[in-house]
Design a protein around this motif. Structure first.
Motif, PDB file in Angstrom:
ATOM      1  N   LEU A   1      -3.213   5.011   0.825  1.00 29.19           N
ATOM      2  CA  LEU A   1      -2.941   5.288   2.235  1.00 29.19           C
ATOM      3  C   LEU A   1      -4.118   4.864   3.118  1.00 29.19           C
ATOM      4  O   LEU A   1      -3.908   4.372   4.226  1.00 29.19           O
ATOM      5  CB  LEU A   1      -2.644   6.778   2.432  1.00 29.19           C
ATOM      6  N   LYS A   2      -5.336   5.059   2.626  1.00 29.03           N
ATOM      7  CA  LYS A   2      -6.512   4.632   3.394  1.00 29.03           C
ATOM      8  C   LYS A   2      -6.513   3.118   3.566  1.00 29.03           C
ATOM      9  O   LYS A   2      -6.757   2.608   4.667  1.00 29.03           O
ATOM     10  CB  LYS A   2      -7.794   5.086   2.686  1.00 29.03           C
ATOM     11  N   ARG A   3      -6.230   2.401   2.491  1.00 20.66           N
ATOM     12  CA  ARG A   3      -6.184   0.938   2.592  1.00 20.66           C
ATOM     13  C   ARG A   3      -5.029   0.500   3.502  1.00 20.66           C
ATOM     14  O   ARG A   3      -5.145  -0.469   4.244  1.00 20.66           O
ATOM     15  CB  ARG A   3      -6.040   0.324   1.207  1.00 20.66           C
ATOM     16  N   GLY A   4      -3.927   1.216   3.413  1.00 20.75           N
ATOM     17  CA  GLY A   4      -2.802   0.914   4.292  1.00 20.75           C
ATOM     18  C   GLY A   4      -3.163   1.137   5.750  1.00 20.75           C
ATOM     19  O   GLY A   4      -2.794   0.345   6.630  1.00 20.75           O
TER      20      GLY A   4
ATOM     21  N   ARG B   1       0.827  -1.210   0.000  1.00 17.79           N
ATOM     22  CA  ARG B   1       0.000   0.000   0.000  1.00 17.79           C
ATOM     23  C   ARG B   1       0.860   1.259   0.000  1.00 17.79           C
ATOM     24  O   ARG B   1       0.578   2.214  -0.724  1.00 17.79           O
ATOM     25  CB  ARG B   1      -0.925   0.014   1.218  1.00 17.79           C
ATOM     26  N   TRP B   2       1.894   1.269   0.830  1.00 18.21           N
ATOM     27  CA  TRP B   2       2.741   2.464   0.907  1.00 18.21           C
ATOM     28  C   TRP B   2       3.521   2.684  -0.386  1.00 18.21           C
ATOM     29  O   TRP B   2       3.713   3.828  -0.808  1.00 18.21           O
ATOM     30  CB  TRP B   2       3.688   2.352   2.092  1.00 18.21           C
ATOM     31  N   GLU B   3       3.973   1.609  -0.992  1.00 22.42           N
ATOM     32  CA  GLU B   3       4.669   1.757  -2.271  1.00 22.42           C
ATOM     33  C   GLU B   3       3.715   2.260  -3.352  1.00 22.42           C
ATOM     34  O   GLU B   3       4.100   3.087  -4.193  1.00 22.42           O
ATOM     35  CB  GLU B   3       5.307   0.433  -2.690  1.00 22.42           C
TER      36      GLU B   3
ATOM     37  N   PHE C   1      12.227   1.787   6.185  1.00 22.27           N
ATOM     38  CA  PHE C   1      12.878   2.516   5.092  1.00 22.27           C
ATOM     39  C   PHE C   1      11.857   3.359   4.337  1.00 22.27           C
ATOM     40  O   PHE C   1      12.141   4.496   3.944  1.00 22.27           O
ATOM     41  CB  PHE C   1      13.566   1.533   4.144  1.00 22.27           C
ATOM     42  N   LEU C   2      10.663   2.828   4.127  1.00 20.81           N
ATOM     43  CA  LEU C   2       9.621   3.585   3.435  1.00 20.81           C
ATOM     44  C   LEU C   2       9.173   4.797   4.249  1.00 20.81           C
ATOM     45  O   LEU C   2       8.704   5.794   3.688  1.00 20.81           O
ATOM     46  CB  LEU C   2       8.417   2.691   3.144  1.00 20.81           C
TER      47      LEU C   2
END
Length: 290
Positions: free
Chosen positions: A96-99, A76-78, A144-145
């Protein structure tokens, strides 16, 4: 050319439901298909406790659930970072919402260990050896992300070349926050040049100029300001990271107190220090000045 594969499949499913009078099919082939698709037999073979303590199974399953969620959140973040690079803020917000939804499940996963007593933990703790969640490469990728870069943190994976290569790539790429700041710059916000182009392998550090840029975003609080929506979505992500860290801290405090960690850390002291570090720091610090 019209793709008829999907409609045909839908028609077959409807016909099967009619033949079954609405009840699920119970055939050997379908059961095998389910097991194979989800790798379910492999999944259930992965709980291999090293002691006779029943609580160890809960510990193993919780660890495995978290590892799977790390992978989902990373995806999700990627997706969000790549969408920001493409100037597609709505797609980034959706990712971002799904993350965040996956992060909520991740934080709640600590409930599986909420009742683990020190006595129970002590019965299998020695069987862990030096194994520690600190050495999770999936979690390291998430860090890292978030911008918590460190080349030294890749060294433990020298014996896992595939893992090392992925972490090296993540180290060299802009983080999720870097992508957001570069987007602000392209939209005309005064993000300092040293935060637009820099050595991405270096840990992100706060900059007052970045805080001023976000303050300009917040000054325009119209409902259709997608940059403000992005700021709040990033803050939702950051808050959930901190929430997970604090749940980790409390789970450790409850099960083993202030003993040193299995991975060589000071345990509670190290976890508390880590939990108190703000993610996307300027989004927090600007609130004091507003």
């Amino acid at each position: 050319m019209v793709d008829t594969a999907a409609p045909a499949a839908e028609r077959e499913r409807a016909a099967r439901a009619a033949r079954n009078r609405g009840r699920p099919t119970t055939t050997v082939d379908q059961a095998v298909e389910y097991v194979r698709y989800g790798g379910v037999d492999t999944l259930h073979d992965l709980q291999r406790p090293r002691t006779d303590e029943p609580a160890e199974v809960s510990f193993i399953i919780t660890t495995q659930v978290m590892e799977l969620l790390f992978t989902l959140i990373r995806q999700r973040w990627e997706q969000a970072r790549d969408a920001l690079d493409a100037d597609d803020v709505p797609a980034a917000l959706a990712a971002l919402k799904r993350g965040a939804e996956a992060q909520d499940v991740l934080a709640n996963s600590w409930e599986l260990l909420a009742s683990l007593t020190p006595t129970e933990f002590n019965r299998f703790r020695d069987a862990l050896g030096e194994a520690s969640g600190f050495h999770s490469f999936a979690h390291r990728h998430l860090e890292f992300l978030l911008g918590n870069k460190s080349e030294r943190m890749i060294e433990p994976y020298a014996a896992l070349p595939g893992v090392r290569a992925e972490l090296e790539r993540a180290l060299a790429e802009p983080s999720l926050y870097d992508a957001a700041l570069r987007l602000l710059h392209r939209r005309g916000l005064p993000v300092p040049a040293e935060r637009v182009e820099r050595d991405w392998s270096e840990r992100y550090t706060p900059h007052p100029g970045v805080e001023r840029a976000w303050a300009e975003v917040y000054a325009d609080d119209r409902p259709d300001n997608e940059l403000l929506a992005l700021a709040e979505a990033l803050l939702d992500t950051a808050e959930r990271v901190t929430r997970w860290r604090h749940r980790h801290l409390m789970a450790v405090k409850r099960s083993m107190g202030a003993k040193p960690g299995t991975g060589g850390s000071s345990g509670l002291e190290w976890l508390a220090e880590h939990a108190n570090k703000d993610v996307f720091p300027e989004l927090w610090s600007l609130r004091t000045a507003m």
